[in-house]
Design a protein around this motif. Structure first.
Motif, PDB file in Angstrom:
ATOM      1  N   TYR A  20       0.826  -1.211   0.000  1.00 51.66           N
ATOM      2  CA  TYR A  20       0.000   0.000   0.000  1.00 51.66           C
ATOM      3  C   TYR A  20       0.859   1.260   0.000  1.00 51.66           C
ATOM      4  O   TYR A  20       0.687   2.149  -0.824  1.00 51.66           O
ATOM      5  N   GLU A  21       1.807   1.327   0.956  1.00 52.10           N
ATOM      6  CA  GLU A  21       2.570   2.564   1.133  1.00 52.10           C
ATOM      7  C   GLU A  21       3.416   2.899  -0.096  1.00 52.10           C
ATOM      8  O   GLU A  21       3.551   4.053  -0.468  1.00 52.10           O
ATOM      9  N   ARG A  79       1.209   4.024  -2.927  1.00 49.21           N
ATOM     10  CA  ARG A  79       0.847   5.428  -2.704  1.00 49.21           C
ATOM     11  C   ARG A  79       1.969   6.352  -3.182  1.00 49.21           C
ATOM     12  O   ARG A  79       1.713   7.343  -3.870  1.00 49.21           O
ATOM     13  N   GLU A 114      -1.152  -6.809   4.610  1.00 51.49           N
ATOM     14  CA  GLU A 114      -1.237  -7.048   6.055  1.00 51.49           C
ATOM     15  C   GLU A 114      -0.394  -6.074   6.860  1.00 51.49           C
ATOM     16  O   GLU A 114      -0.563  -5.975   8.070  1.00 51.49           O
ATOM     17  N   GLU A 160      -0.690  -2.969   6.329  1.00 51.71           N
ATOM     18  CA  GLU A 160      -1.581  -1.811   6.406  1.00 51.71           C
ATOM     19  C   GLU A 160      -2.861  -2.142   7.173  1.00 51.71           C
ATOM     20  O   GLU A 160      -3.369  -1.331   7.944  1.00 51.71           O
ATOM     21  N   ARG A 219      -8.884   3.582   5.230  1.00 48.88           N
ATOM     22  CA  ARG A 219      -8.301   4.379   4.139  1.00 48.88           C
ATOM     23  C   ARG A 219      -7.753   3.412   3.097  1.00 48.88           C
ATOM     24  O   ARG A 219      -7.211   2.346   3.420  1.00 48.88           O
ATOM     25  N   ASN A 220      -7.938   3.780   1.855  1.00 47.19           N
ATOM     26  CA  ASN A 220      -7.576   2.833   0.797  1.00 47.19           C
ATOM     27  C   ASN A 220      -7.196   3.600  -0.455  1.00 47.19           C
ATOM     28  O   ASN A 220      -7.487   4.787  -0.598  1.00 47.19           O
TER      29      ASN A 220
END
Lengths: 406, 80
Positions: free
Chosen positions: A67-68, A71, A329, A331, A346-347
């Protein structure tokens, strides 16, 4: 490993991994759980592949699994460009961007600011009645039948109906649009896909010309008659806008609805929570969007760049499967569990950064309305006994066949 | 408690306002335009949740007047 990789000696061997969900039998049951297996490996890896006309160099792409990091890539549009990345115009041997998605800064911002007011959260209220009527009409067609194939009855036609109303197109033409959409995204051959791409382009160009001549109160007229710096926008940009609304707003909503209703059918307690208290539905919408990112975005590097210790080169393609971030996992706690009370929702299912999905607020409203009307009008449903939902994980992950019974 | 929004990072998800309507303000385009400000008394938890809801990590919570800043999205972001 292969000749492809041997020609990229700058890619460390431990970062090379072949990944093809379509060849993973687990993905036929659940693409999300199958893709989550990537998280045992490096946060970014190189997936060798066929030569891509978009790259100057070799085939394959960097796949970002956290995720990070996804982003970070999405936020940095200067380095990770989306210019002409989807390839829809190249399908027919042309080069025009989807607008604003495939424009780079600063032109991107000019078009984004033109369109933002139309899709702002407060503006969506004006569309509520039409969207709700679309949902009700479709549900009422099947509610007395005791069951339906969800994608055909609702998942696919619902967002198409919303698109037709928004653009100001006659609802009777919806089946043609569905056919084009299917051909464009999942046509059996390149020729079939190109033929659909051409039909859509011709239709939209004609629509833009018509609305320029005789504007009415719809989105197509707004786009056709928009001006930037006092000059009408070029027809190719108007086409790019309409085309993006078409490819962005139909299949994605259908796919997320498909996974959502499969989950609801398999876990009727989730239906009960919403039926008992409709106020839960906005949280449910966000959780379903969190759990079921369906889009895989791509970017290419405008210069050499190092991310999380991985050195990428100018021209390299980066693949960003949002469905992997959905189940990260690091996040989310218990990422595979759909939980309406989850604290961290948050997604980046609508992407992040400057190209955040402009239709996200409309999509959320479509979802809310779909859930409200299904919970109100249809009794508790489950998977029709003796049937298995059919899903795919090529392109936009989605559901092909979902037989419900109630 | 104060909130600080990096408005150049905001990309208009509008999740902050969905979660914390008493703390954050959107412009007509749906982007966060909240000036750095003191959180109204009683809405501290709402503010924290609003900051955490930001997919861009564009919102910083400043917990006390001594100025101890909570990094955007953290530490609640680590694992819920």
């Amino acid at each position: 490993m292969s000749a492809l990789v041997a020609e990229r000696p700058d890619v460390p061997a431990h970062l090379v991994r072949r990944w093809d969900l379509s060849k993973d039998p687990d993905a036929a049951i659940c693409p999300y759980r199958a893709a989550a297996k990537l998280q045992a490996g490096p946060p970014i890896f190189f997936n060798p592949g066929e030569e891509d006309p978009r790259t100057k160099g070799l085939g394959g792409s960097w796949v970002v699994t956290r995720y990070e990091l996804q982003r970070e890539v999405l936020q940095n549009a200067q380095v990770f460009s989306s210019h002409l990345i989807s390839g829809f115009s190249r399908l027919i041997g042309e080069e025009w961007p989807l607008v604003p998605l495939e424009l780079d800064p600063p032109e991107h911002m000019t078009y984004r600011m033109l369109l933002n007011p139309l899709f702002a959260p407060a503006k969506i209220n004006a569309l509520e009645a039409g969207v709700r009527q679309s949902a009700i009409d479709l549900i009422e067609k099947v509610r007395a039948d005791g069951g339906c194939e969800f994608m055909e009855a609702f998942g696919r036609p619902f967002p198409v109906g919303v698109f037709m109303r928004l653009m100001g197109l006659p609802l009777e033409e919806a089946p043609t649009f569905l056919e084009w959409e299917e051909g464009l995204l999942r046509g059996p051959t390149i020729e079939a896909r190109a033929s659909a791409a051409r039909s859509i382009k011709e239709y939209l160009l004609e629509l833009i010309a018509k609305r320029r001549a005789n504007p009415v109160d719809d989105l197509a007229s707004f786009v056709a008659n928009s001006e930037i710096d006092g000059k009408p926008i070029p027809p190719i940009r108007a086409l790019g806008i309409c085309y993006l609304l078409f490819v962005g707003g139909l299949d994605t909503v259908a796919a997320t609805l498909g996974f959502t209703f499969r989950e609801l059918a398999q876990r009727p307690e989730l239906q009960r929570q919403m039926r008992a208290d409709a106020d839960v539905i906005p949280d449910a919408v966000e959780e379903f969007i969190r759990a079921f990112g369906v889009v895989t975005s791509c970017r290419y590097l405008t210069r050499d760049f190092e991310l999380a210790g991985v050195k990428m080169r100018k021209g390299d393609i980066v693949t960003i499967p949002f469905g992997v971030a959905s189940r990260d996992e690091t996040e989310y706690r218990d990422p595979h569990v759909v939980d309406f009370k989850r604290e961290n929702t948050r997604n980046i299912s609508f992407a992040a950064g400057p190209h955040r999905c402009i239709g996200s607020h409309l999509a959320r409203r479509e979802f809310k309305i779909a859930l409200e009307e299904w919970m109100t009008r249809v009794p508790e449903f489950h998977i029709k006994p003796g049937t298995q939902p059919v899903v795919h994980s090529v392109g936009v992950w989605g559901v092909d066949d979902l037989r419900l019974a109630w | 408690m104060r909130v600080k929004v990096n408005t150049s990072m905001c990309s208009g998800h509008a999740r902050c306002v969905a979660v914390a309507p008493h703390v954050f303000t959107l412009n007509d385009d749906g982007y966060n335009v909240t000036p750095e400000s003191v959180v109204p008394a009683g809405y501290e938890q709402e503010a924290r949740r609003g900051a955490m809801a930001c997919p861009e990590r564009a919102i910083t919570i400043i917990e006390d007047e001594a100025g101890a800043e909570r990094a955007p999205g953290g530490p609640l972001q680590a694992k819920e």
